[in-house]
Design an enzyme around this catalytic site. Sequence first.
Site, PDB file in Angstrom:
ATOM      1  CG  ASP A 289      28.207  45.765  30.019  1.00 54.73           C
ATOM      2  OD1 ASP A 289      27.019  45.738  30.574  1.00 54.73           O
ATOM      3  OD2 ASP A 289      29.171  45.386  31.064  1.00 54.73           O
TER       4      ASP A 289
HETATM    5  C1  GLC Z   1      28.879  45.145  34.256  1.00 60.92           C
HETATM    6  C2  GLC Z   1      27.544  45.812  33.870  1.00 60.92           C
HETATM    7  C3  GLC Z   1      27.876  47.312  33.393  1.00 60.92           C
HETATM    8  C4  GLC Z   1      29.118  47.715  34.427  1.00 60.92           C
HETATM    9  C5  GLC Z   1      30.324  46.750  33.978  1.00 60.92           C
HETATM   10  C6  GLC Z   1      31.519  47.221  34.725  1.00 60.92           C
HETATM   11  O1  GLC Z   1      28.692  43.597  33.654  1.00 60.92           O
HETATM   12  O2  GLC Z   1      26.679  45.357  33.074  1.00 60.92           O
HETATM   13  O3  GLC Z   1      26.573  47.908  33.842  1.00 60.92           O
HETATM   14  O4  GLC Z   1      29.413  49.021  34.157  1.00 60.92           O
HETATM   15  O5  GLC Z   1      29.995  45.338  33.953  1.00 60.92           O
HETATM   16  O6  GLC Z   1      31.575  46.625  35.870  1.00 60.92           O
END
Ligand code: GLC
Length: 746
Positions: A289
């Site tokens: 993430d």
């Molecule tokens: C965010 C979220 C995740 C998302 C990623 C990219 O922090 O936790 O669900 O896909 O970043 O935006």
Amino acid sequence: MKRISALFMLVSALISCSDKSVQRNNGKNNAYIQKADSVLSLMTLDEKIGQTVLFTSGWDVTGPSMDENYKEYLKNGSVGAVFNAFTTKYNRELQKIAVEDTRLGIPLLFGYDVIHGHRTIFPIPLGESASWDLELMEKTARVAATEASAEGINWTFAPMVDIARDARWGRIAEGAGEDTYLGSLIAGARVKGFQGDDLSANNTILACAKHYAAYGAALAGRDYNTVDMSENELRTTYLPPFKAALDAGVATFMNAFNDLNGVPATGNEFLLRDILKGEWTFNGFVVTDYTSMNEMVAHGYAGDEKQAGEIAMNAGVDMDMQGGIYMKYLKESVGEGKVSEADLDDAVRRILEMKFRLGLFDDPYRYLDEKREKEEILNDAHLETARDAARKSMVLLKNENRVLPLSPDQKVALIGPLVKDEKNIIGNWAAAGDRNGTAVSVFEGFEERLGEGGFLYAEGCKITGGDTSGFAAAVATAGKADVVVMVVGELEGMTGEAASRTDINIPGKQKALIEAVKNTGKPVVLVLMNGRPLTLEWENNTVDAILEAWWPGTMGGHAVADVLYGDYNPSGKLTVSFPRAVGQLPLFYNHKNTGRPIDSGDPDQKYVSRYLYTPNTPLYPFGYGLSYTSFSYEVSTDKEKMTPEDTLTVTAEVTNTGDRDGEEVVQLYVHDKVASITPPVKQLKKFEKVFIKAGETKTVVFELSAEDLKFYNRELERIYEPGEFELFVAGDSDNSFTHAFELVDK
Ligand code: GLC
């Protein structure tokens, strides 16, 4: 373009004479792996590391922003994928750099959070899950992929498949609720919708099962907080939707932010290598993430970012989202032997394989077709699907004295801060959805139906804040109406990421507004727009009808009007329990009985598992939702004893006892009365959504097998045990058991 095809001709030649094949994916020989291997064999260490790097283009902010010199990185092959970038024009510019300005010309992936629609926005996933319509959810994901791929996106960071049982957690909005069985079916449907049956088609995109794992169990419902649970609970409740996504062929996984039993998910070898890539033989790739790799330093699990990178790669993380760690330190770590090049090769092979599957090596520009971009975005068919999905997601929570459906000759007053809303209505994680006028507000929905001036309106107050200066006008407006429809709820930013709440009431002065309007004596219908269960006991005791509309998306206003006027008979059923009080959380229907259950038979017994002054039960239970008609059930079983070789046939004769056609979600719940692991008081085991004409009866048949009765024992084996069971079939989870049966050895 010419560079890559010449190169690829060369490697294709290599393949034909190579007997090298990487056995993975259950031993099936996989030509894509061979192709990936052939490119891998030409790559320098720097080029390999480049494929493991994902950077945001900065077009959308979905986390703390880091170094954004991504275009420079593209030129020297230091980036393999970009996210938060779309439109064919922009993505073509980036793809051209990667394909034409780098030595090997390896095409980029373009990722984006296409969670519930791309430009045409559907209800938030929690809302859509309340439709219990798997075909519908597959279809909306299909439309989302069609629109996203028309704008240059070939990878979505969806579906979010986290089981969530704590409404304080804002990300409960993004998933499919509290039940593992239903959540697993929905996970599979959404993956199939995004990926279709041919990833090389230009309207299918890679899906991503997230957030692996158990992110929804964050302590106290506070986002990013610690998660600690037994492996039995992890495997019973939180892993199955991920396995369902994998069984549906999901191409990628995203690890979660949280630590699990003391080990951050980003560096959790047990989750990534033992279970995902080992036990489950996952052949896609794992992305972190957003900077979750860097955050292992804050977790106190890595001394510095370089060590965090080594932990992550050794644990099985293939791609670094926005952290810049693999880019900065992996070469040194490989040189020091702290990371093996074989592990790096495996990561790169997985990433290249998905690029081959997408057809990007054949045509890096296949997702960059300006003609498609014009045809696919927000077209009428997509908007109609959005309206249908919104209608089917809405849950009728209360309808006293049949105040609904409204009749066209009633004088209606629309009151509340969300009546004219076109911004919040598409909810959080609304990707490229437009918040400035594209969405249909409830006001516009009523205008289309009743014409301009066909109803009264007053805002009353804002969603938040203490200003009540609009109350007088609202009360006066209500006084002129036959019935009042109040559209109230949360700000969309009150749910989603980093949006946990310690109280889950309707915010601001909206409650006071409801009271002031109700005191006029007019019938009041509440239309709720929110991303989580709210505490509504006072509202439930005060108003005449409540329709849970969630964040209904681009066509929300039309869908609300369709339901309120009965063009569509509401059929939604809750997939999360609505508590009476925030203190009850986490709250879910399939809880354990404890040794001192509250319904122990003696209502005066003090020493039972309960709260002082508040019942244990939810205000609205899992699986609950009313209709404008009613249904009765006649249930029978074909045997009282079944062996593991048998199935128990459960037959429900469901009759529409009302005067209006309608849909019913027929639900089968089972209780294992005694087991070697304390059993939940009930479990959803089967369901079927059926349409029944007024006065007619439909026969619904469920086949229950020993497989359906399995659980994880102390040795973490998935087993069934002979013994007594009981079941019921009904329209929600709050019913008594009506039939018993025994599972016997033979
Ligand atoms: C965010 C979220 C995740 C998302 C990623 C990219 O922090 O936790 O669900 O896909 O970043 O935006």
